[in-house]
Scaffold this motif. Structure first.
Motif, mmCIF file in Angstrom:
data_model
loop_
_atom_site.group_PDB
_atom_site.id
_atom_site.type_symbol
_atom_site.label_atom_id
_atom_site.label_comp_id
_atom_site.label_asym_id
_atom_site.label_seq_id
_atom_site.Cartn_x
_atom_site.Cartn_y
_atom_site.Cartn_z
ATOM 1 N N ALA A 86 0.833 -1.211 0.000
ATOM 2 C CA ALA A 86 0.000 0.000 0.000
ATOM 3 C C ALA A 86 0.867 1.260 0.000
ATOM 4 O O ALA A 86 0.544 2.242 -0.685
ATOM 5 C CB ALA A 86 -0.941 0.008 1.198
ATOM 6 N N ASP A 87 1.974 1.251 0.733
ATOM 7 C CA ASP A 87 2.879 2.408 0.746
ATOM 8 C C ASP A 87 3.576 2.563 -0.596
ATOM 9 O O ASP A 87 3.772 3.685 -1.087
ATOM 10 C CB ASP A 87 3.900 2.288 1.875
ATOM 11 C CG ASP A 87 3.271 2.334 3.250
ATOM 12 O OD1 ASP A 87 2.176 2.917 3.400
ATOM 13 O OD2 ASP A 87 3.880 1.781 4.194
ATOM 14 N N MET A 88 3.945 1.436 -1.208
ATOM 15 C CA MET A 88 4.570 1.487 -2.531
ATOM 16 C C MET A 88 3.624 2.117 -3.539
ATOM 17 O O MET A 88 4.007 3.018 -4.299
ATOM 18 C CB MET A 88 4.966 0.079 -2.981
ATOM 19 C CG MET A 88 6.048 -0.567 -2.136
ATOM 20 S SD MET A 88 6.284 -2.327 -2.519
ATOM 21 C CE MET A 88 6.966 -2.235 -4.173
ATOM 22 N N LYS A 89 2.376 1.659 -3.543
ATOM 23 C CA LYS A 89 1.400 2.192 -4.496
ATOM 24 C C LYS A 89 1.151 3.679 -4.259
ATOM 25 O O LYS A 89 1.020 4.455 -5.215
ATOM 26 C CB LYS A 89 0.092 1.412 -4.392
ATOM 27 C CG LYS A 89 0.177 0.025 -4.989
ATOM 28 C CD LYS A 89 -1.159 -0.689 -4.885
ATOM 29 C CE LYS A 89 -1.135 -2.003 -5.631
ATOM 30 N NZ LYS A 89 -2.445 -2.667 -5.609
ATOM 31 N N ARG A 90 1.108 4.078 -2.990
ATOM 32 C CA ARG A 90 0.831 5.481 -2.673
ATOM 33 C C ARG A 90 1.957 6.386 -3.178
ATOM 34 O O ARG A 90 1.688 7.423 -3.794
ATOM 35 C CB ARG A 90 0.656 5.636 -1.154
ATOM 36 C CG ARG A 90 0.212 7.021 -0.738
ATOM 37 C CD ARG A 90 -0.334 7.053 0.673
ATOM 38 N NE ARG A 90 0.566 6.574 1.691
ATOM 39 C CZ ARG A 90 1.206 7.357 2.562
ATOM 40 N NH1 ARG A 90 1.027 8.659 2.543
ATOM 41 N NH2 ARG A 90 1.994 6.838 3.471
ATOM 42 N N VAL A 91 3.220 6.010 -2.956
ATOM 43 C CA VAL A 91 4.327 6.856 -3.413
ATOM 44 C C VAL A 91 4.444 6.829 -4.939
ATOM 45 O O VAL A 91 4.767 7.846 -5.548
ATOM 46 C CB VAL A 91 5.666 6.492 -2.721
ATOM 47 C CG1 VAL A 91 6.303 5.244 -3.306
ATOM 48 C CG2 VAL A 91 6.638 7.655 -2.776
ATOM 49 N N LEU A 92 4.163 5.688 -5.562
ATOM 50 C CA LEU A 92 4.209 5.617 -7.021
ATOM 51 C C LEU A 92 3.127 6.489 -7.658
ATOM 52 O O LEU A 92 3.353 7.102 -8.692
ATOM 53 C CB LEU A 92 4.075 4.167 -7.487
ATOM 54 C CG LEU A 92 5.323 3.310 -7.291
ATOM 55 C CD1 LEU A 92 4.986 1.832 -7.417
ATOM 56 C CD2 LEU A 92 6.419 3.711 -8.268
ATOM 57 N N ALA A 93 1.962 6.545 -7.036
ATOM 58 C CA ALA A 93 0.880 7.379 -7.564
ATOM 59 C C ALA A 93 1.173 8.864 -7.390
ATOM 60 O O ALA A 93 0.897 9.675 -8.271
ATOM 61 C CB ALA A 93 -0.440 7.025 -6.875
#
Length: 140
Positions: A86-93
């Motif tokens: 979830a943190d990976m997706k948030r920073v990538l977005a």
């Protein structure tokens, strides 16, 4: 120019880039983390046994103080250690300016890939790093 292309290309096109994870050879917890990443991103992760990850981490700017057992490259960003999906997706977005990636230092119990039945999860921080320095991105 590349930055403008990154904004103009739909997220589904960007998501086709391969995910590559460099790990200490034979590390089992890395495989558990990879399974979670493959499920969360619906993409295959290519695993590279890399006894010289130190050179890779230095080249992409992972601070030594944030070291863990594996380093993944996802859509141009670095992820060191057991970073939650979830943190990976948030920073990538969001692609915050001055952030090259996220890291979870060490191998805290309860972090993705480090779950141990019957053992309580440890508290840990996900740290953003890059030219802007380091800051806590999330607390778990």
């Amino acid at each position: 120019m590349a930055l403008l292309l990154g904004i103009a290309i739909p997220g589904t096109a960007i998501a086709q880039n391969p995910i590559v994870m460099h790990r200490d050879p034979g590390c089992g917890c890395c495989e558990q983390w990879v399974r979670q990443v493959e499920t969360g991103f619906k993409r295959e992760v290519r695993t590279v046994d890399d006894p010289r990850r130190g050179a890779l981490k230095a080249r992409i700017g992972v601070p030594a103080s944030l070291a863990s057992c594996h380093t993944a490259i996802v859509d141009g960003m670095a992820f060191e250690g057991h970073v939650p999906i979830a943190d990976m997706k948030r920073v990538l977005a969001a692609r915050p300016k001055g952030i090259k990636g996220l890291a979870v230092a060490g191998m805290p119990l309860g972090s993705p890939g480090m779950e141990v039945p019957g053992m309580p999860a440890q508290r840990y921080n996900v740290v953003a790093f890059g030219p802007s320095g380091q800051r806590v991105f999330a607390r778990h």
